[in-house]
Design an enzyme around this catalytic site. Sequence first.
Site, mmCIF file in Angstrom:
data_model
loop_
_atom_site.group_PDB
_atom_site.id
_atom_site.type_symbol
_atom_site.label_atom_id
_atom_site.label_comp_id
_atom_site.label_asym_id
_atom_site.label_seq_id
_atom_site.Cartn_x
_atom_site.Cartn_y
_atom_site.Cartn_z
ATOM 1 N N LYS A 1 -3.925 10.847 -15.868
ATOM 2 C CA LYS A 1 -2.655 10.433 -15.240
ATOM 3 C C LYS A 1 -2.128 9.173 -15.934
ATOM 4 C CE LYS A 1 -2.829 7.880 -11.374
ATOM 5 N NZ LYS A 1 -2.076 6.610 -11.380
ATOM 6 N N ASN A 2 -3.022 8.212 -16.162
ATOM 7 C CA ASN A 2 -2.575 6.906 -16.658
ATOM 8 C C ASN A 2 -2.325 6.863 -18.155
ATOM 9 O OD1 ASN A 2 -2.646 6.112 -14.037
ATOM 10 N ND2 ASN A 2 -4.535 4.919 -14.204
ATOM 11 N N ARG B 1 4.210 3.196 -9.414
ATOM 12 C CA ARG B 1 4.141 1.973 -10.229
ATOM 13 C C ARG B 1 4.645 2.230 -11.645
ATOM 14 N NH1 ARG B 1 3.658 -3.647 -10.231
ATOM 15 N NH2 ARG B 1 2.743 -4.308 -12.193
ATOM 16 N N CYS C 1 0.508 2.088 -5.452
ATOM 17 C CA CYS C 1 -0.523 1.859 -4.440
ATOM 18 C C CYS C 1 -0.491 0.404 -3.971
ATOM 19 C CB CYS C 1 -1.895 2.191 -5.014
ATOM 20 S SG CYS C 1 -2.125 3.945 -5.256
ATOM 21 N N ARG D 1 1.087 -7.044 -7.060
ATOM 22 C CA ARG D 1 1.522 -6.275 -8.254
ATOM 23 C C ARG D 1 2.908 -6.692 -8.750
ATOM 24 N NH1 ARG D 1 -0.314 -0.095 -7.817
ATOM 25 N NH2 ARG D 1 -0.802 -0.405 -10.018
ATOM 26 N N ASP E 1 -10.460 0.745 -10.729
ATOM 27 C CA ASP E 1 -10.179 2.044 -10.101
ATOM 28 C C ASP E 1 -11.459 2.745 -9.662
ATOM 29 O OD1 ASP E 1 -7.352 2.997 -12.232
ATOM 30 O OD2 ASP E 1 -7.595 1.523 -10.629
ATOM 31 N N ARG F 1 -1.325 12.431 -5.802
ATOM 32 C CA ARG F 1 -0.609 11.705 -6.872
ATOM 33 C C ARG F 1 -1.480 11.610 -8.109
ATOM 34 N NH1 ARG F 1 1.304 6.013 -5.161
ATOM 35 N NH2 ARG F 1 1.628 6.031 -7.401
HETATM 36 C C1 EPZ Z 1 -2.621 0.213 -14.281
HETATM 37 O O1 EPZ Z 1 -1.838 -0.441 -13.295
HETATM 38 C C2 EPZ Z 1 -3.083 1.521 -13.655
HETATM 39 N N1 EPZ Z 1 -1.919 2.332 -13.307
HETATM 40 C C3 EPZ Z 1 -3.904 1.226 -12.409
HETATM 41 O O2 EPZ Z 1 -4.384 2.475 -11.903
HETATM 42 C C4 EPZ Z 1 -5.097 0.364 -12.789
HETATM 43 O O3 EPZ Z 1 -5.820 0.019 -11.612
HETATM 44 C C5 EPZ Z 1 -4.606 -0.913 -13.481
HETATM 45 O O4 EPZ Z 1 -3.786 -0.572 -14.615
HETATM 46 C C6 EPZ Z 1 -5.755 -1.782 -13.965
HETATM 47 O O5 EPZ Z 1 -6.551 -1.061 -14.849
HETATM 48 C C7 EPZ Z 1 -1.294 3.050 -14.269
HETATM 49 O O6 EPZ Z 1 -1.664 3.012 -15.429
HETATM 50 C C8 EPZ Z 1 -0.124 3.887 -13.841
HETATM 51 P P1 EPZ Z 1 -2.119 -4.253 -14.434
HETATM 52 P P2 EPZ Z 1 -0.980 -1.759 -13.696
HETATM 53 O O7 EPZ Z 1 -0.754 -4.615 -14.846
HETATM 54 O O8 EPZ Z 1 -0.463 -1.618 -15.063
HETATM 55 C C9 EPZ Z 1 -1.365 -8.432 -12.302
HETATM 56 C C10 EPZ Z 1 -4.698 4.180 -10.323
HETATM 57 O O9 EPZ Z 1 -5.366 4.252 -9.282
HETATM 58 N N2 EPZ Z 1 -0.031 -8.424 -12.931
HETATM 59 O O10 EPZ Z 1 -3.198 -4.170 -15.464
HETATM 60 O O11 EPZ Z 1 -0.009 -2.003 -12.601
HETATM 61 C C11 EPZ Z 1 -1.502 -7.361 -11.222
HETATM 62 O O12 EPZ Z 1 -0.974 -7.795 -9.986
HETATM 63 C C12 EPZ Z 1 -3.911 2.920 -10.614
HETATM 64 O O13 EPZ Z 1 -4.628 5.073 -11.194
HETATM 65 C C13 EPZ Z 1 0.782 -9.552 -12.798
HETATM 66 O O14 EPZ Z 1 0.419 -10.519 -12.158
HETATM 67 O O15 EPZ Z 1 -2.104 -2.876 -13.640
HETATM 68 C C14 EPZ Z 1 -3.001 -7.157 -11.165
HETATM 69 O O16 EPZ Z 1 -3.581 -8.151 -10.346
HETATM 70 C C15 EPZ Z 1 -4.069 1.876 -9.533
HETATM 71 N N3 EPZ Z 1 2.012 -9.539 -13.387
HETATM 72 C C16 EPZ Z 1 -3.440 -7.368 -12.624
HETATM 73 O O17 EPZ Z 1 -2.354 -8.059 -13.266
HETATM 74 C C17 EPZ Z 1 2.460 -8.469 -14.122
HETATM 75 O O18 EPZ Z 1 3.593 -8.526 -14.652
HETATM 76 C C18 EPZ Z 1 -3.712 -6.063 -13.381
HETATM 77 O O19 EPZ Z 1 -2.567 -5.266 -13.259
HETATM 78 C C19 EPZ Z 1 1.625 -7.328 -14.230
HETATM 79 C C20 EPZ Z 1 0.383 -7.341 -13.638
#
Ligand code: EPZ
Length: 417
Positions: A22-23, A92, A116, A121, A305, A397
């Site tokens: 998915k990701n 997201r 989610c 986020r 995850d 999803r």
């Molecule tokens: C991706 O989400 C994945 N989703 C998530 O999988 C996964 O848990 C996550 O990466 C971490 O590996 C998809 O790829 C669609 P991040 P993403 O930006 O990109 C903070 C699932 O179950 N952050 O790496 O949203 C954020 O709040 C989903 O498949 C900021 O502060 O994750 C978090 O604490 C859930 N500012 C941390 O970084 C920003 O601009 C990591 O988030 C962006 C992120």
Amino acid sequence: MAIWHINGGRRLEGACFVQGSKNAALPIIAASLISPAETNLLNVPCLSDVSQSLRILRQLGCTAEQYQNDVYIDSRKLNNCIIPKEMMQSMRSSVLFMGALLARCGVVHLTAPGGCKIGSRPIDMHLDAMRCLGAEVTEENGEIICKASKLKGNDIFLKYPSVGATENAMLAACGAEGETIIRGAAKEPEIVDLQEYLIKMGAFINGAGTSRITVSGFEAEASAGHRIMPDRIAASTFLCAAAATGGDIELRGVDSRHFLQLRHFLNQAGCDIISSDRSVRLISKGILHSIGQVQTEPYPGFPTDAQPLLMAALLKAQGKTEYTENVFEGRFCHVSQLRRMGADVAVCGNTASAWGVKSLKGAAVTASDLRAGAALIIAALSAQGKSLVIDRGYITRGYESLDNKLRYLGADINMEI
Ligand code: EPZ
């Protein structure tokens, strides 16, 4: 709304193929917009998030169709750059259309994405990356408008290895003049898959899988074909389910290098794991022991995850396991529901401590997000008696035919829409 009916206590046995990621699929679907081209994707999972992404492409004027696990996209017909609020808020990954549309059109109207509820986020790093490439970003009443007459290559420093911000920066950089270096980039395998697709689309890009990604130009190709990588979290879900139920399963079509940490933890807990490049077999007698400390970290660390999944697998493991969640500040919503099944888990701050119990009992529980829902299903499979997992569409999803695949492996499970 879906209700998953599960009669627990049955071993999982047999072999099955794991879905496409998915990701990896979601950013690649967004990336198909960066230049006018036809794209054929294989091994795309049938998921509601994928359908929603294709709906967004059609809303923008493109042709976007899925037939089983094949997807066809024609982005030559793009005719607008405005993504409606309800589409943005459905998941997201809708935020990834920002970088792609900025690269293609120089303008994009969107709102903050959904996804989610596992923490605040924010998307500050995404917006800062667009500004760094010369885009003017305005935010009014929840609407975000990004504009750039011409994106200019630059050095982008990510303060945290955000997966989405790394992907958005890669997409926007494909439309920038000159070289872009993304420093502090996330290293997830899905980012490597995105880079492979972008190269087929005509990007001069390298470094994905490391913390430094360089985009040094783009010469659009008329078409691109790509096979989506296997889903490492879906694979982890099945391994955890087999560990929890005392099973013997073999997963095929995986890349076993992508979940080394989980394999290590399950082996430590008492499972036998036999791996080759494209398959992994797990044998569990059902008697597991605790594994001490588990810390979630950006890749190649243990993935956030998989934290709910491993916790569910080890609820009856003898001893105590401590899970520290370092990536999302709100990712223990599954704990209260696991406790309804008799789990002994206590949360303090960003750490959850779990003491093994002799048995779990079936209960009615509610999924709060995608991986929490999967964790409840894993726990229900290993509980005595009947469970109902109430799911507001989260699980479908991210998991393709999860009920059919688990039933094929011997589970007594039915999903009622
Ligand atoms: C991706 O989400 C994945 N989703 C998530 O999988 C996964 O848990 C996550 O990466 C971490 O590996 C998809 O790829 C669609 P991040 P993403 O930006 O990109 C903070 C699932 O179950 N952050 O790496 O949203 C954020 O709040 C989903 O498949 C900021 O502060 O994750 C978090 O604490 C859930 N500012 C941390 O970084 C920003 O601009 C990591 O988030 C962006 C992120």
